[in-house]
Design a protein around this motif. Structure first.
Motif, short mmCIF file in Angstrom:
data_model
loop_
_atom_site.label_atom_id
_atom_site.label_comp_id
_atom_site.label_asym_id
_atom_site.label_seq_id
_atom_site.Cartn_x
_atom_site.Cartn_y
_atom_site.Cartn_z
N UNK A 61 -2.06 -8.63 29.17
CA UNK A 61 -2.74 -7.56 28.45
C UNK A 61 -3.74 -8.13 27.46
N UNK A 62 -3.37 -9.20 26.76
CA UNK A 62 -4.29 -9.83 25.82
C UNK A 62 -5.54 -10.36 26.50
N UNK A 63 -5.35 -11.03 27.64
CA UNK A 63 -6.51 -11.56 28.38
C UNK A 63 -7.37 -10.42 28.93
N UNK A 64 -6.73 -9.38 29.44
CA UNK A 64 -7.50 -8.26 29.99
C UNK A 64 -8.28 -7.54 28.89
N UNK A 65 -7.68 -7.38 27.71
CA UNK A 65 -8.39 -6.72 26.62
C UNK A 65 -9.58 -7.56 26.17
N UNK A 112 -13.89 -5.22 13.63
CA UNK A 112 -12.57 -5.27 12.97
C UNK A 112 -11.48 -4.53 13.76
N UNK A 113 -11.80 -3.39 14.35
CA UNK A 113 -10.81 -2.67 15.15
C UNK A 113 -10.41 -3.46 16.39
N UNK A 114 -11.40 -4.05 17.08
CA UNK A 114 -11.08 -4.86 18.25
C UNK A 114 -10.24 -6.06 17.87
N UNK A 115 -10.56 -6.70 16.76
CA UNK A 115 -9.80 -7.86 16.32
C UNK A 115 -8.38 -7.46 15.91
N UNK A 116 -8.23 -6.27 15.32
CA UNK A 116 -6.91 -5.77 14.96
C UNK A 116 -6.06 -5.56 16.22
N UNK A 117 -6.66 -4.95 17.24
CA UNK A 117 -5.92 -4.73 18.49
C UNK A 117 -5.55 -6.06 19.13
N UNK A 121 -1.62 -7.36 19.81
CA UNK A 121 -1.15 -7.82 21.12
C UNK A 121 -0.62 -9.24 21.01
N UNK A 122 -1.34 -10.09 20.30
CA UNK A 122 -0.90 -11.49 20.12
C UNK A 122 0.41 -11.56 19.35
N UNK A 123 0.52 -10.80 18.28
CA UNK A 123 1.74 -10.81 17.47
C UNK A 123 2.94 -10.33 18.27
N UNK A 124 2.74 -9.30 19.10
CA UNK A 124 3.83 -8.80 19.94
C UNK A 124 4.27 -9.87 20.94
N UNK A 125 3.31 -10.52 21.59
CA UNK A 125 3.65 -11.58 22.54
C UNK A 125 4.32 -12.75 21.83
N UNK A 126 3.82 -13.11 20.67
CA UNK A 126 4.40 -14.21 19.90
C UNK A 126 5.83 -13.88 19.49
N UNK A 127 6.06 -12.65 19.03
CA UNK A 127 7.40 -12.24 18.62
C UNK A 127 8.38 -12.25 19.77
N UNK A 128 7.97 -11.73 20.93
CA UNK A 128 8.85 -11.73 22.10
C UNK A 128 9.16 -13.16 22.52
N UNK A 155 5.01 -13.83 36.03
CA UNK A 155 3.71 -14.40 36.39
C UNK A 155 3.24 -13.83 37.72
N UNK A 156 4.15 -13.71 38.68
CA UNK A 156 3.81 -13.16 39.99
C UNK A 156 3.33 -11.72 39.88
N UNK A 157 4.02 -10.92 39.08
CA UNK A 157 3.69 -9.49 38.98
C UNK A 157 2.47 -9.20 38.12
N UNK A 158 2.29 -9.95 37.04
CA UNK A 158 1.26 -9.54 36.08
C UNK A 158 0.07 -10.48 35.99
N UNK A 159 0.04 -11.53 36.79
CA UNK A 159 -1.07 -12.46 36.63
C UNK A 159 -1.52 -13.01 37.98
N UNK A 160 -1.89 -12.11 38.86
CA UNK A 160 -2.39 -12.52 40.16
C UNK A 160 -3.79 -13.08 39.96
N UNK A 161 -3.97 -14.37 40.24
CA UNK A 161 -5.23 -15.03 39.92
C UNK A 161 -6.36 -14.56 40.83
N UNK A 162 -7.45 -14.18 40.21
CA UNK A 162 -8.70 -13.90 40.91
C UNK A 162 -9.79 -14.65 40.18
#
Length: 190
Positions: A61-65, A112-117, A121-128, A155-162
């Motif tokens: 999600x972070x990379x896609x955003x 600022x709004x884009x950086x906040x989002x 996303x980064x904080x959620x991934x870091x926390x998990x 990785x298989x489900x959410x990061x199919x490399x293109x």
């Protein structure tokens, strides 16, 4: 003073600081996450498996955003260039030829709004990832296997490399950029 009456069960937590295959009686993260049956241990393994898949999804999600806001900015720049070239083309007063356009560099900075989002996303991934690391520190073989399998399935489900490969012109530069965009497999904790 007897503190045994404060606990609803008589089972105690097993905190092994070495590799183990314990199931019933094991605690993860806190004494409140105590495994009392094989079923609850299986549910914990499945829950950890799903949590790792969620981590991979958050990373994607972070990379896609990031890609989304870059494409949005690129479309804005292309539209601005089109408007500028239309204005230059309608100029009737100048007989001198327009200078040949060369490569231009446009710097993008997130709003600022884009950086906040992006930060959320980064904080959620870091926390998990951090919670998963703490769970893995129980050194339980079944849990660690669940984490590894969850990482693979996530990785298989959410990061199919293109990748877009440019054939011809500047292929060496494009290939080098595509190779640098791949992530390290050993990235831990966000």
């Amino acid at each position: 003073m007897d503190h045994g009456s404060m606990d609803s069960s008589n089972a105690t937590c097993t905190h092994a600081m070495t590799w183990n295959w314990n199931t019933v009686g094991t605690c993860f993260l806190a004494e409140t996450w105590q495994i009392e049956t094989e079923g609850s241990f299986a549910a914990s393994c499945i829950g950890v498996f799903v949590l790792v898949i969620c981590l991979e999804f958050l990373r994607r999600l972070g990379r896609e955003y990031d890609g989304f806001i870059l494409r949005q900015f690129q479309q804005h720049v292309i539209a601005a260039q089109a408007r500028a070239s239309e204005l230059e083309g309608s100029s009737c007063c100048s007989d001198a030829p327009a200078p040949a356009p060369g490569p231009q560099v446009v710097t993008f900075r997130a709003t600022p709004l884009q950086q906040l989002i992006r930060s959320i996303i980064h904080a959620a991934a870091f926390g998990v990832a951090y919670v998963l690391m703490l769970i893995a520190m129980a050194f339980n073989g079944y849990i660690i296997i669940s984490i590894i399998i969850g990482a693979g399935v996530g990785k298989f489900l959410s990061d199919w490399m293109t990748a877009k490969i440019v054939v011809g012109g500047g292929e060496r530069q494009q290939t080098a950029k595509a190779a640098s965009d791949l992530e390290e497999a050993s990235v831990c904790c966000g």
